[in-house]
Design a protein around this motif. Structure first.
Motif, PDB file in Angstrom:
ATOM      1  N   VAL A 173       6.395  -4.545   2.806  1.00 35.92           N
ATOM      2  CA  VAL A 173       5.600  -4.617   1.573  1.00 35.92           C
ATOM      3  C   VAL A 173       4.173  -5.051   1.864  1.00 35.92           C
TER       4      VAL A 173
ATOM      5  N   GLY B 125       1.490  -2.414   2.270  1.00 34.86           N
ATOM      6  CA  GLY B 125       1.170  -1.531   1.155  1.00 34.86           C
ATOM      7  C   GLY B 125      -0.307  -1.472   0.827  1.00 34.86           C
ATOM      8  N   GLN B 126      -1.040  -2.547   1.095  1.00 29.77           N
ATOM      9  CA  GLN B 126      -2.468  -2.590   0.778  1.00 29.77           C
ATOM     10  C   GLN B 126      -3.278  -1.570   1.574  1.00 29.77           C
TER      11      GLN B 126
ATOM     12  N   VAL C 227      -2.114   1.511   2.496  1.00 27.09           N
ATOM     13  CA  VAL C 227      -1.685   2.890   2.250  1.00 27.09           C
ATOM     14  C   VAL C 227      -1.878   3.276   0.790  1.00 27.09           C
ATOM     15  N   ALA C 228      -2.912   2.714   0.164  1.00 22.94           N
ATOM     16  CA  ALA C 228      -3.220   3.067  -1.224  1.00 22.94           C
ATOM     17  C   ALA C 228      -3.680   4.518  -1.311  1.00 22.94           C
ATOM     18  N   ASP C 229      -3.738   5.052  -2.505  1.00 19.21           N
ATOM     19  CA  ASP C 229      -4.086   6.455  -2.737  1.00 19.21           C
ATOM     20  C   ASP C 229      -5.416   6.807  -2.082  1.00 19.21           C
TER      21      ASP C 229
ATOM     22  N   LEU D 155       7.891   3.185   5.463  1.00 20.28           N
ATOM     23  CA  LEU D 155       6.773   3.296   4.522  1.00 20.28           C
ATOM     24  C   LEU D 155       6.951   4.494   3.596  1.00 20.28           C
TER      25      LEU D 155
ATOM     26  N   LEU E 135       2.280   9.622   1.926  1.00 18.92           N
ATOM     27  CA  LEU E 135       3.280   8.647   1.494  1.00 18.92           C
ATOM     28  C   LEU E 135       3.396   8.634  -0.024  1.00 18.92           C
ATOM     29  N   PRO E 136       4.488   8.119  -0.549  1.00 19.09           N
ATOM     30  CA  PRO E 136       4.656   8.048  -2.012  1.00 19.09           C
ATOM     31  C   PRO E 136       3.541   7.257  -2.694  1.00 19.09           C
ATOM     32  N   GLN E 137       2.949   6.286  -1.986  1.00  8.38           N
ATOM     33  CA  GLN E 137       1.876   5.486  -2.556  1.00  8.38           C
ATOM     34  C   GLN E 137       0.569   6.267  -2.689  1.00  8.38           C
ATOM     35  N   GLY E 138       0.489   7.438  -2.069  1.00  9.74           N
ATOM     36  CA  GLY E 138      -0.732   8.238  -2.124  1.00  9.74           C
ATOM     37  C   GLY E 138      -1.548   8.171  -0.856  1.00  9.74           C
ATOM     38  N   GLY E 139      -1.278   7.187  -0.009  1.00  9.40           N
ATOM     39  CA  GLY E 139      -1.970   7.093   1.272  1.00  9.40           C
ATOM     40  C   GLY E 139      -1.397   8.058   2.283  1.00  9.40           C
TER      41      GLY E 139
END
Length: 358
Positions: free
Chosen positions: A181, A184-185, A187-189, A210, A240-244
């Motif tokens: 977790v 996550g910072q 791999v932002a969009d 990830l 990735l699902p996060q947009g990154g």
């Protein structure tokens, strides 16, 4: 999804005198082709013949933004940064340094330096990785994997933080999904990350965590030598699902430098700080009297291994810079030699004009 499109690239397209050029990002590199996406569809493209014969032209790499004509790449947009190293086989002696650049990825926001807390862990290697990333103009983040295999990962974190000042250090266990977790910072969009590390360090396993599923094949690590096989054999940009986006890379066996930059001062700030107190401004910190750096080693303020590592990398970077400059001078001399020959040919033609046929 923007795939990392920024004003830096838009400004270049605006200056190109072509009607609505097709723009895409390289998301996969194959032997003789490239997988390019325009945000909606993926195209298997090849490089135009003109680009192949351009000596000073950019050649596509994972993460590049390119212009397309149907299924042909006609131009690579200028990069905001590029992660590269000397091709394998060049390390060992200075006169055997790498003579060829290997481009790893382009247009990055962050580089994950992945190191396993098993036999893969090596402080000196981490120093080299961070220097390499800084020299390429990217931001390093150290990810220590396989935390479940170490009794005291917190102690290891302290060791790493003591040699890479200001570089974020994260401890994760992909098997137990702990610490994921915190990444996550990064791999932002719209953000692009590349992963560097030796074979078996856990890069592909980390990427799968990830992504929330298996997108890269993983393999076992030899218990005898602590090394893994090259389960990743291509360079692919994975969304990735996060947009990154993450660019996974094959394991690196040798960390040979190619670009020289300010990476050394960023990795060894304490040596740079001590150096300001040396008696001589051009002190090499080898044997000069009044050397504050050597005094710091003698008093225990600076580890001797740090200074040895500093000297080793400094020699490599200076050699690379000298060789690049020599190559540039040689190219400039060849260019002027060609110009001189053309001028002589013009003068000769004027002095001895061809006789007219009667």
């Amino acid at each position: 999804m923007s795939y990392g499109w920024e004003p830096f690239f838009q400004d270049q397209v605006t200056l190109i005198e072509e009607e609505e050029p097709t723009i895409g990002r390289v998301v996969g590199v194959r032997k003789n082709s490239f997988l390019v996406t325009d945000g909606n569809t993926e195209i298997l493209a090849t490089v135009s013949g003109k680009m192949l014969h351009m000596a000073d032209g950019l050649f596509p790499a994972a993460g590049d933004w390119v212009m397309l004509y149907e299924s042909m790449i006609t131009r690579v947009l200028l990069r905001k940064n590029i992660l590269s190293r000397g091709a394998s086989g060049g390390r060992g002696k200075l006169d055997a340094a790498a003579y060829k650049q290997q481009v790893i990825a382009a247009n990055l926001d962050t580089v994950f330096i992945v190191c396993g807390l098993d036999q893969d862990f090596n402080l000196r290697r981490i120093e080299r990785y961070v220097t390499l990333v800084y020299n390429c103009g990217a931001q390093p983040v150290i990810v220590l994997t396989k935390a479940d295999l170490h009794d005291s990962p917190a102690h290891i974190v302290c060791e790493v933080e003591s040699i890479v000042f200001g570089v974020p250090v994260h401890v994760v266990s992909a098997q137990e999904s702990t610490g994921i977790v915190s990444l996550g910072q990064y791999v932002a969009d719209g953000k692009t990350i590349a992963m560097l590390g030796s074979s078996g360090a856990g890069k592909s396993t980390l990427l799968n965590r990830l992504a929330g599923g298996e997108v890269q094949r993983t393999g076992a690590v030899s218990s005898a030598v602590g090394k893994g096989r090259h389960t990743t054999t291509t360079r692919d940009l994975i969304v990735l699902p996060q947009g990154g986006m993450v660019i996974d890379n094959p394991g690196v066996r040798e960390i040979a430098f190619w670009d020289s930059g300010d990476g050394l001062s960023d990795v060894f700030p304490e040596i740079e700080r001590f150096a300001q107190e040396c008696r001589f401004g051009d002190c090499t910190h080898l044997a000069e009297p009044g050397c504050r750096v050597l005094d710091a080693v003698a008093t225990g303020e600076l580890q001797a291994s740090r200074l040895d590592s500093y000297h080793k990398m400094k020699r490599e970077l200076e050699y690379q810079e000298l060789r690049h400059n020599t190559s540039a001078d040689r190219a400039e001399k060849e260019r002027w030699k060609d110009v001189s020959l053309k001028v002589k040919a013009i003068k000769k033609a004027r002095r001895y004009p061809a006789r007219k046929l009667l």
